[in-house]
Design an enzyme around this catalytic site. Structure first.
Site, PDB file in Angstrom:
ATOM      1  N   CYS A 381      34.352 -15.316  14.055  1.00 63.98           N
ATOM      2  CA  CYS A 381      35.673 -14.932  13.784  1.00 63.98           C
ATOM      3  C   CYS A 381      36.496 -14.448  14.934  1.00 63.98           C
ATOM      4  O   CYS A 381      36.593 -15.066  16.007  1.00 63.98           O
ATOM      5  CB  CYS A 381      35.867 -14.225  12.496  1.00 63.98           C
ATOM      6  SG  CYS A 381      37.508 -13.941  11.745  1.00 63.98           S
ATOM      7  N   GLN A 385      37.484 -15.659  18.953  1.00 72.29           N
ATOM      8  CA  GLN A 385      38.885 -15.373  19.522  1.00 72.29           C
ATOM      9  C   GLN A 385      38.614 -14.786  20.956  1.00 72.29           C
ATOM     10  O   GLN A 385      39.391 -14.986  21.797  1.00 72.29           O
ATOM     11  CB  GLN A 385      39.583 -14.612  18.421  1.00 72.29           C
ATOM     12  CG  GLN A 385      39.892 -15.393  17.296  1.00 72.29           C
ATOM     13  CD  GLN A 385      40.742 -14.654  16.269  1.00 72.29           C
ATOM     14  OE1 GLN A 385      41.277 -13.361  16.369  1.00 72.29           O
ATOM     15  NE2 GLN A 385      41.026 -14.750  15.119  1.00 72.29           N
ATOM     16  N   HIS A 507      32.850 -17.901   9.126  1.00 73.92           N
ATOM     17  CA  HIS A 507      31.815 -16.829   9.178  1.00 73.92           C
ATOM     18  C   HIS A 507      30.493 -17.621   8.377  1.00 73.92           C
ATOM     19  O   HIS A 507      30.189 -17.727   7.123  1.00 73.92           O
ATOM     20  CB  HIS A 507      32.137 -15.920   7.656  1.00 73.92           C
ATOM     21  CG  HIS A 507      33.129 -15.027   8.351  1.00 73.92           C
ATOM     22  ND1 HIS A 507      32.748 -13.612   9.269  1.00 73.92           N
ATOM     23  CD2 HIS A 507      34.664 -15.102   8.584  1.00 73.92           C
ATOM     24  CE1 HIS A 507      33.831 -13.107   9.403  1.00 73.92           C
ATOM     25  NE2 HIS A 507      34.831 -13.785   8.971  1.00 73.92           N
ATOM     26  N   GLU A 509      27.332 -16.917   8.339  1.00 72.91           N
ATOM     27  CA  GLU A 509      26.661 -15.769   7.947  1.00 72.91           C
ATOM     28  C   GLU A 509      26.659 -15.644   6.273  1.00 72.91           C
ATOM     29  O   GLU A 509      25.638 -15.447   5.700  1.00 72.91           O
ATOM     30  CB  GLU A 509      26.527 -14.392   8.449  1.00 72.91           C
ATOM     31  CG  GLU A 509      27.848 -13.633   7.766  1.00 72.91           C
ATOM     32  CD  GLU A 509      29.340 -13.669   8.682  1.00 72.91           C
ATOM     33  OE1 GLU A 509      30.077 -12.983   8.362  1.00 72.91           O
ATOM     34  OE2 GLU A 509      29.254 -14.947   9.319  1.00 72.91           O
TER      35      GLU A 509
END
Length: 535
Positions: A381, A385, A507, A509
């Site tokens: 995330c 960036q 994400h 995870e």
């Protein structure tokens, strides 16, 4: 008929109610039952989406885009199911729904009260969870502690459910603490007795008591608790501190907790086959290798803020007989002068998600270190960036490149607001949330990890890579290996001339499982192990 199990807590919070509920869910699933599970949080926030991680830990996002309590992560990992927006209910959601109905005139001008209107809304959320999933068993964890004023409407609602559908269809499990007083050399049952007394005063008689303890609970102590709490001695379940969370279901099974539940609820299912789970726990307890990963974040003082990331790293390590040690690095403390000292002894670097500008420059320094020193890197995330910004600054030479979230006046907005977010004013529940497809480019690390052309992952973001910089960055070896199917949104980036440098806007995870690691984490840990072995 659907059966309902309610898990409450007493004495203190953070007793492990969520792990207990998740472990029971695993046992019942392995008995062939269709299980769903939900968490009721008594706070007045509508959801945890705008709460500080220091207050609440991580925000766990479901497939359908609900921002939920971190306990839902435990539920999904233990039971291996995908939950939905009905799986997390807060006081804020309940009151918001009731007030909207009142404004629409659904109560026909009547006085709206906690009983019956709030309690009926709570009961409807319990029943709806069962209807939506066609579950045999619904497990509901009630957040907080018995005696909290915020929990009273929830406890009254679950008391009423027993009257509504009958005692054979409802079960109450109460989690408490037996503290050990070193000065006296004794374990004390009085706090548990008082907690159960408080619960009974509200009309709820627990059927099982799960006692958290550091030391073994003697049979005499179990007999005493059973006598004073009016339950069967066998229904006093000991929950000692475990060396791994994944051992808890086996401990509960050894004490026949799932059989007690099935007997009470009149469920005639065969015993749970935990062979595969036992093999997993044995593997976790006997890992022969180690690797160290630097997690560079801004909430490292509260490790629950990154709990799914840590679990995903561990899951990946299990595949390689490796114990993944996480080195917590506070991003605010990282500088160009000390980065070698802070992360130089690690085998891989991970920069997780986050919001705001605090710690951003430290994360960028850590990313530059990973890129220049060929250290395996995984960005998530905000981490993706910042990897893009670092490349723009230090490879393309775009001085001052940044995200418009962090610096609205940046001359080079490498990361910018999604077009559909331009006019959004509310912060809560307005991000790009939930499961979205990602198209992968062949002959990339991302494709090699998944080995599929299109994958689905969960998102939680408002900002996105600015496509006007794609051509220039591609010329310098920056690879856009995953995009939305229409090619408009960048989902995964990586580097050409690097052993393993991958970052994702989503994400990953959130979908990892102990027996099925998420592919990007799997390959990141493998690259980190390879890096360690090559030193």
């Amino acid at each position: 008929m659907t059966k309902y199990i309610f898990v409450t807590g007493g004495v203190v919070s953070s007793l492990g109610k969520g792990i207990t509920a998740a472990s029971l869910g695993r046992l019942l699933k392995n008995r062939g039952l269709n299980v769903t599970i939900q968490k009721f949080d008594p706070y007045i926030n509508v959801d945890p989406g705008t709460m500080s991680p220091y207050q609440h830990g991580e925000v766990f996002v479901t497939d359908d885009g609900a921002e939920t309590d971190l306990d839902l992560g435990h539920y999904e990992r233990f039971i291996d199911i995908n939950l939905n927006k009905y799986s997390n209910v807060t006081t804020g959601k309940i009151y918001s729904s009731v007030l909207q109905k009142e404004r629409r005139g659904e109560y026909l001008g009547g006085t709206v009260q906690v009983i019956p209107h709030i309690t009926n809304e709570i009961k409807e959320r319990v029943y709806r969870s069962g209807r939506e999933t066609n579950a045999d068993v619904v497990i509901t964890e009630i957040g907080g502690t018995v005696g909290d004023i915020e929990s009273l409407p929830f406890l009254e609602a679950i008391r009423q459910i027993k009257s509504d559908i009958g005692r054979d269809n409802v079960m109450y499990i109460h989690c408490t603490l037996i503290p050990y007083l070193k000065a006296a050399g004794e374990m004390k049952t009085k706090p548990t007795q008082h907690s159960v007394k408080e619960l009974r005063s509200l009309g709820i008689q627990p059927n099982i008591i799960v006692v958290r303890t550091e030391l073994p609970v003697s049979q005499d102590m179990k007999d005493k608790l059973a006598l004073f709490c009016d339950i069967d001695t066998k229904a006093v379940i000991e929950a000692r501190d475990a060396d791994t969370l994944y051992a808890v279901p086996l401990s509960l099974q050894e004490q026949n907790m799932d059989q007690i539940v099935c007997d009470h609820l009149k469920l005639d299912n065969p015993a749970a086959d935990m062979t595969e789970w036992t093999a997993l726990v044995n593997k976790v307890r006997n890992l022969s290798k180690k690797t160290k990963i630097a997690l560079v974040g801004k909430y490292v003082e509260l490790q629950d803020a990154y709990i799914s990331v840590v679990e995903a790293l561990r899951h990946a390590g299990y595949s390689f007989d490796t114990d993944v040690e996480v080195k917590w690095v506070n991003a605010e403390h990282v500088t160009a002068e000390n980065v070698q000292e802070l992360v130089g002894d690690t085998d891989g670097i991970l920069v997780p998600g986050g919001f705001g500008d605090r710690g951003v420059e430290g994360k960028i320094v850590a990313i530059q270190y990973a890129r220049e020193n060929k250290v395996p890197f995984l960005g998530i995330c905000l981490g993706m960036q910042l990897a893009s910004i670092e490349f723009a600054r230090n490879v393309l030479g775009l001085e001052g490149a940044n995200s418009s979230e962090i610096n609205p006046d940046t001359p080079y907005a490498i990361i910018d607001l999604l077009p559909e977010q331009k006019d959004v004013e509310d912060l809560g529940g307005t991000l790009r949330l939930g499961l979205y497809p990602c198209k992968l480019s062949e002959e990339t690390n991302a494709y090699n990890a998944y080995n599929e052309p299109v994958v689905y992952e969960r998102h939680r973001h408002r900002y996105e890579f600015n496509n006007q910089f794609r051509p220039d960055m591609e010329k310098e070896g920056f690879v856009f290996s995953g995009t939305s199917p229409d090619g408009r949104l960048v989902e995964i980036i990586e580097l050409k001339d690097h052993p393993w440098f991958v970052a994702a806007q989503f994400h990953p995870e959130l979908v990892s499982r102990p027996n099925r690691p998420q592919p990007l984490f799997h390959d990141f840990v493998r690259a980190s192990i390879t890096n360690k072995e090559s030193k």
